[in-house]
Design a protein around this motif. Structure first.
Motif, mmCIF file in Angstrom:
data_model
loop_
_atom_site.group_PDB
_atom_site.id
_atom_site.type_symbol
_atom_site.label_atom_id
_atom_site.label_comp_id
_atom_site.label_asym_id
_atom_site.label_seq_id
_atom_site.Cartn_x
_atom_site.Cartn_y
_atom_site.Cartn_z
ATOM 1 N N LEU A 1 0.843 -1.267 -0.224
ATOM 2 C CA LEU A 1 0.049 0.265 0.048
ATOM 3 C C LEU A 1 0.793 1.344 -0.110
ATOM 4 N N GLN A 2 2.151 1.034 0.569
ATOM 5 C CA GLN A 2 2.778 2.352 0.603
ATOM 6 C C GLN A 2 3.722 2.524 -0.608
ATOM 7 N N GLY A 3 3.787 1.532 -1.385
ATOM 8 C CA GLY A 3 4.501 1.739 -2.657
ATOM 9 C C GLY A 3 5.892 1.133 -2.427
ATOM 10 N N ASP A 4 6.099 0.178 -1.853
ATOM 11 C CA ASP A 4 7.227 -0.978 -1.782
ATOM 12 C C ASP A 4 8.712 -0.254 -1.300
ATOM 13 N N THR A 5 8.352 0.484 -0.145
ATOM 14 C CA THR A 5 9.576 1.415 0.526
ATOM 15 C C THR A 5 10.430 0.583 1.190
ATOM 16 N N TYR A 6 9.849 -0.768 1.755
ATOM 17 C CA TYR A 6 10.653 -1.276 2.652
ATOM 18 C C TYR A 6 11.391 -2.617 2.259
ATOM 19 N N PHE A 7 10.593 -3.700 1.914
ATOM 20 C CA PHE A 7 11.322 -4.784 1.400
ATOM 21 C C PHE A 7 11.685 -4.726 -0.098
ATOM 22 N N LYS A 8 12.861 -5.492 -0.485
ATOM 23 C CA LYS A 8 13.308 -5.331 -2.072
ATOM 24 C C LYS A 8 12.128 -6.089 -2.641
ATOM 25 N N THR A 9 11.699 -5.655 -3.836
ATOM 26 C CA THR A 9 10.872 -6.225 -4.660
ATOM 27 C C THR A 9 11.338 -6.374 -6.136
ATOM 28 N N THR A 10 10.820 -7.087 -7.115
ATOM 29 C CA THR A 10 11.259 -7.274 -8.392
ATOM 30 C C THR A 10 10.291 -6.880 -9.214
ATOM 31 N N HIS A 11 9.026 -6.725 -8.798
ATOM 32 C CA HIS A 11 7.812 -6.268 -9.535
ATOM 33 C C HIS A 11 6.765 -5.472 -8.657
ATOM 34 N N PRO A 12 5.723 -4.791 -9.237
ATOM 35 C CA PRO A 12 4.993 -4.085 -8.682
ATOM 36 C C PRO A 12 4.118 -4.651 -7.742
ATOM 37 N N THR A 13 3.660 -5.948 -7.997
ATOM 38 C CA THR A 13 2.748 -6.970 -7.252
ATOM 39 C C THR A 13 3.433 -7.912 -6.070
ATOM 40 N N HIS A 14 4.815 -7.904 -6.097
ATOM 41 C CA HIS A 14 5.468 -8.543 -5.495
ATOM 42 C C HIS A 14 5.104 -8.744 -3.897
ATOM 43 N N ASN A 15 4.931 -7.691 -3.288
ATOM 44 C CA ASN A 15 4.730 -7.532 -1.898
ATOM 45 C C ASN A 15 3.085 -8.130 -1.550
ATOM 46 N N LEU A 16 2.288 -7.849 -2.751
ATOM 47 C CA LEU A 16 0.908 -8.333 -2.583
ATOM 48 C C LEU A 16 1.001 -9.853 -2.732
ATOM 49 N N GLU A 17 1.625 -10.475 -3.553
ATOM 50 C CA GLU A 17 1.896 -11.924 -3.931
ATOM 51 C C GLU A 17 2.242 -12.362 -2.353
ATOM 52 N N ARG A 18 3.374 -11.740 -1.714
ATOM 53 C CA ARG A 18 3.846 -12.294 -0.487
ATOM 54 C C ARG A 18 2.929 -12.188 0.504
ATOM 55 N N ALA A 19 1.973 -11.317 0.735
ATOM 56 C CA ALA A 19 1.173 -10.960 1.819
ATOM 57 C C ALA A 19 0.073 -12.205 1.579
ATOM 58 N N ARG A 20 -0.240 -12.672 0.253
ATOM 59 C CA ARG A 20 -1.318 -13.781 -0.054
ATOM 60 C C ARG A 20 -0.722 -15.001 0.569
ATOM 61 N N THR A 21 0.677 -15.345 0.263
ATOM 62 C CA THR A 21 0.895 -16.617 0.760
ATOM 63 C C THR A 21 0.699 -16.643 2.368
ATOM 64 N N GLN A 22 1.385 -15.447 3.068
ATOM 65 C CA GLN A 22 1.173 -15.544 4.509
ATOM 66 C C GLN A 22 -0.411 -15.808 4.931
ATOM 67 N N PHE A 23 -1.191 -15.196 4.385
ATOM 68 C CA PHE A 23 -2.585 -15.103 4.620
ATOM 69 C C PHE A 23 -3.159 -16.771 4.425
ATOM 70 N N LYS A 24 -2.706 -17.221 3.518
ATOM 71 C CA LYS A 24 -3.161 -18.610 2.990
ATOM 72 C C LYS A 24 -2.717 -19.508 4.059
ATOM 73 N N LEU A 25 -1.389 -19.334 4.678
ATOM 74 C CA LEU A 25 -0.774 -20.128 5.902
ATOM 75 C C LEU A 25 -1.710 -19.908 7.038
ATOM 76 N N VAL A 26 -2.121 -18.628 7.516
ATOM 77 C CA VAL A 26 -2.663 -18.257 8.455
ATOM 78 C C VAL A 26 -4.046 -18.860 8.482
ATOM 79 N N ASP A 27 -4.738 -18.803 7.185
ATOM 80 C CA ASP A 27 -5.995 -19.397 7.288
ATOM 81 C C ASP A 27 -5.885 -21.147 7.534
ATOM 82 N N GLU A 28 -4.902 -21.674 7.037
ATOM 83 C CA GLU A 28 -4.631 -23.252 7.320
ATOM 84 C C GLU A 28 -4.383 -23.403 8.707
#
Ligand code: ADP
Ligand code: GN1
Ligand code: MG
Length: 539
Positions: free
Chosen positions: A496-523
């Protein structure tokens, strides 16, 4: 008065004689042509005169001839001193090779290395960290700036200014990296450097040096510390020094190898524990731990078990570390409710207009708001104690021994701070007990693997179990769930902040990472009781 035999009674010979007399020697010459009371023979008589004059230098203006004679005198067993005029200024940290002559008014600054048979003439200035190879002549009034390297037998003419003679080092594509390599003293010998590791925060390089056979060998890990993340790098280094020195002592006491089982940092040539480049960015350096492997994902379940034992042992080893001396390098790092507040702020601002692209993920976080405080509340009431924790316990922050496959060394010590055991446990689980990479786009591949959770719980409790309280043990399953949620929230916040903290390789990289974490939380939520039962089994 000490006697000095000078080979060559020409121009430089007579200058060298006055210099030697000013330095307190009684002088005699060997020369093939000159005659006089002080000339005691021809140059080739040198060997016969060794007993009478055990100390000698060569004073020929020709660089090759001077250096050849210095070597010949050394081979014959003469003492060949460096000769420095009392009116020259040579820093105490300078190393002068045998037979080097420094004349009046010359200045040789901090940490220079001067080879054998060099001549630094009147008024020449050689600035810090410069290296003069054997047989060099720096003529009258020449200026050699800092960090230069002057090749063997080179003559730098009177009045010349040498700005930089830095070698081109393969893999160096910016001045900051080059400055850092020179600051740590690798500039003149380093074979090449290249980006290294898969960390999300620091800029890491592998530094290759030639070994004794001239083969390139990975010897150092050089890192530019991310000051956006670590605002006070000096404090980060102080923590690392304190902890690694403490660990060294316990590793030695346990009969281990302190050079392989904990990080050893390298000081700069100036003696500092990090180097600040011209943009104010800090660089630090560690010894590369040879014959070690770093994994980006669990390849064999035993690896995860071994990592658990190592992180558990790490907690135990630091049990008696004076936690009050540690700096909080990232304030409120694993304060999950505070991370939630950061997320809410980023969502409210939505500076990149991305909120509309991640509605489901935002709702997932909001639905978990009330759970965020479970561990922090227990800390506040004193149910859970603060310990010295690593706080970033993912699998690629541990090195394994290549030969034995055992956990060898815990790395990435920037976030060592007082924290909760559950955070260390949980962070390992969220990364390692997943069937897919942290940034896997295909969520059907991402699952929480409860058998890996079991292995980790077993390994961690085997080594840390004896120091953990029963409340801490009960908190471990919560640690797994909350750290995964927290990490997902952090990725989403950064998206949401525009990828200023974690290194990313593409604009949706952090979103993809967030999704894997939420899937794990759900399980994890669906198997939470089983997770708690597994922990109880190993308590
Ligand atoms: P980051 O904070 O960016 O994750 P790390 O300190 O974890 O930085 O370093 C990144 C990677 O570099 C690690 O995952 C590891 O592969 C490698 N690495 C770092 N230090 C060493 C070392 N001393 N010996 C061997 N490999 C190392
Ligand atoms: C970062 O530095 P690295 O890559 O080991 C982050 C961790 C996150 C992790 C997610 C200082 O770890 O907190 O869990 O990424 N480190 C810092 O992969 O923020
Ligand atoms: Mg790391």
């Amino acid at each position: 008065m000490e006697q000095l035999l000078i080979l060559g009674a020409g121009g430089l010979g007579r200058v060298a004689a006055e210099t030697a007399e000013a330095a307190g020697y009684e002088v005699f010459f060997l020369d093939d042509a000159a005659r006089g009371a002080k000339v005691v023979g021809r140059c080739m008589d040198y060997a016969d005169l060794k007993d009478r004059f055990p100390r000698a230098i060569a004073a020929f203006g020709n660089n090759r001839l001077r250096l050849r004679w210095v070597n010949q005198l050394l081979e014959a067993g003469f003492e060949v001193p460096a000769l420095v005029h009392p009116a020259a200024l040579v820093s105490p940290s300078v190393k002068l090779g045998e037979g080097t002559i420094v004349l009046q008014g010359a200045i040789v600054n901090t940490a220079c290395q001067v080879g054998q048979g060099c001549l630094i003439n009147c008024g020449a200035i050689v600035d810090h960290d410069t290296r003069l190879e054997d047989g060099v002549h720096i003529c009258l009034g020449a200026v050699i700036k800092a960090n230069c390297c002057i090749k063997p037998l080179q003559k730098i003419e009177a009045g010349t200014v040498i700005f930089s003679t830095r070698r081109k080092i393969d893999g160096v594509d910016n001045l900051m990296l080059e400055d850092a390599l020179y600051a740590f003293g690798f500039g003149n010998t380093c074979s090449y450097v290249k980006p290294f590791g898969a960390g999300h925060i620091n800029e890491t390089y592998a530094v290759y040096m030639p070994d004794e056979n001239g083969e390139d060998e990975l010897r150092y890990v050089l890192q530019r510390v991310n000051t956006h993340v670590f605002k006070r790098p000096k404090e980060v280094m102080e923590n690392i020094i304190g902890v690694t020195e403490f660990l060294r002592r316990s590793i030695i006491a346990e009969g281990g190898d302190p050079d392989r089982e904990t990080l050893s940092y390298i000081r700069t040539k100036a003696g500092d524990n990090f180097f600040e480049d011209s943009q104010g960015q800090p660089w630090r350096c560690y010894n590369f731990i040879a014959d070690s492997v770093c994994y980006q994902a669990v390849e064999r379940p035993e690896q995860f078990y071994e990592s658990a034992r190592s992180f558990g042992r790490f907690l135990k080893q630091l049990c008696d570390y004076p936690a009050e001396t540690l700096h909080e390098t990232i304030p409120r790092f694993h304060d999950t409710p505070n991370r939630y507040a950061d997320f809410s702020r980023a969502l409210e601002r939505d500076v990149k207009d991305r909120a509309s692209t991640c509605r489901a993920e935002i709702e997932f976080v909001q639905a978990h708001k009330d759970e965020c405080g479970v561990l922090m509340d227990q800390l506040k009431t004193g149910e859970l104690p603060l310990r010295v924790t690593h706080n970033d316990t993912k699998l690629n922050n541990i090195l394994f021994d290549e030969a034995t496959g055992k956990g060898l060394c815990i790395i990435d010590l920037d976030t060592i701070m007082p924290g909760l055991a559950a955070s260390d446990f949980g962070d390992s689980i969220r990364f390692g007990a997943s069937t897919a990479a942290e940034d896997e786009k295909d969520l059907s591949k991402v699952h929480f693997d409860i058998e890996l959770f079991r292995l980790y719980a077993k390994g961690y409790l085997e080594t840390a179990g004896s120091v953990l309280t029963s409340a801490e043990k009960k908190s471990l399953a919560w640690g797994a769930k909350l750290l995964t949620l927290e990490c997902g929230m952090r990725f989403l916040t950064d998206y949401l902040q525009g990828d200023t903290y974690f290194k990313t390789t593409h604009p949706t990289h952090n979103l993809e990472r967030a999704r894997t974490q939420f899937k794990l939380v759900d399980e994890m939520e669906h198997q939470f009781e089983a997770m708690q039962a597994i922990v109880a089994e190993y308590c």
